[in-house]
Every structure is written in C-alpha cells, then in structure tokens.
Design an enzyme around this catalytic site. Structure first.
Site, short mmCIF file in Angstrom:
data_model
loop_
_atom_site.label_atom_id
_atom_site.label_comp_id
_atom_site.label_asym_id
_atom_site.label_seq_id
_atom_site.Cartn_x
_atom_site.Cartn_y
_atom_site.Cartn_z
N CYS A 51 53.71 50.50 3.45
CA CYS A 51 52.29 50.68 3.13
C CYS A 51 51.97 52.16 3.30
O CYS A 51 52.86 53.00 3.24
CB CYS A 51 51.39 49.79 4.00
N ARG A 52 50.73 52.50 3.52
CA ARG A 52 50.35 53.91 3.65
C ARG A 52 50.83 54.50 4.98
O ARG A 52 51.43 55.56 5.02
CB ARG A 52 48.83 54.05 3.53
#
Length: 100
Positions: free
Chosen positions: A63-64
């Site tokens: 993810c980020r």
C-alpha cells in the site's frame, strides 16, 4: 506477521524471482504508478476477491505506507492465504513503477 523491505522486493524482482504482489491502494493512488508486476485489488475489495487468489502461493501486500497492506494481510491470513507485508509501502519503493 511476516514483513519484507521494499529494497528486498526490488532485489528479488531484478534477479528474476517471480513474486505475487498485490497493491491494495485506491484507484487514484495506483494511477500515480505501481510496481510493474503487481495486481491491483483495493483493500475494500479484498474480502470479496479472496477466491481470485491461489492458496498455494505467497503474496506480497503493498500500500502507500504499509498500514492498509497490514490489514489486508490479516484478512487474507484468516482465510489461510500466505502473505508478507511490504513494510514502508510505496513510500519506501525506489524501483521501477508503471502506470496502469
């Protein structure tokens, strides 16, 4: 929960190791670029798309920053899917990216 550093994922990909990478970010985030071999399944869809995953494989979740992918790991592990969280997420990624 197993984790892997972004630089290790990059090293493995560069040396030809096939990794099953799932990017759980939202569409607008993925539009800014993702790891070229990754499959995009937003976190909100993971539970409904578990049937798309092969329980004999291990998946690297991205993810980020590493928090949403950690949640995805928890969801998938509860369904007996082998998962590894890429710590630091795309913020730590220095390798190639592709726009989907």
């Amino acid at each position: 929960m197993k984790t892997i550093e972004a630089r290790e994922v990059e090293r493995l990909l560069e040396s030809g190791n096939p990794l099953n990478i799932i990017d759980v970010r939202e569409n607008d985030e993925v539009a800014q670029g993702m790891i070229p071999t990754a499959t995009h399944i937003p976190l909100g869809e993971i539970s409904n798309r578990i049937h798309e995953l092969d329980s004999s494989k291990e998946y690297v979740m991205v993810c980020r920053s590493g928090k949403r992918s950690e949640k995805a790991c928890t969801i998938l592990a509860s369904s007996q899917i082998a998962v590894v969280n890429m710590s630091g997420g795309m913020l730590s990624w220095k390798g190639k990216i592709t726009n989907k």
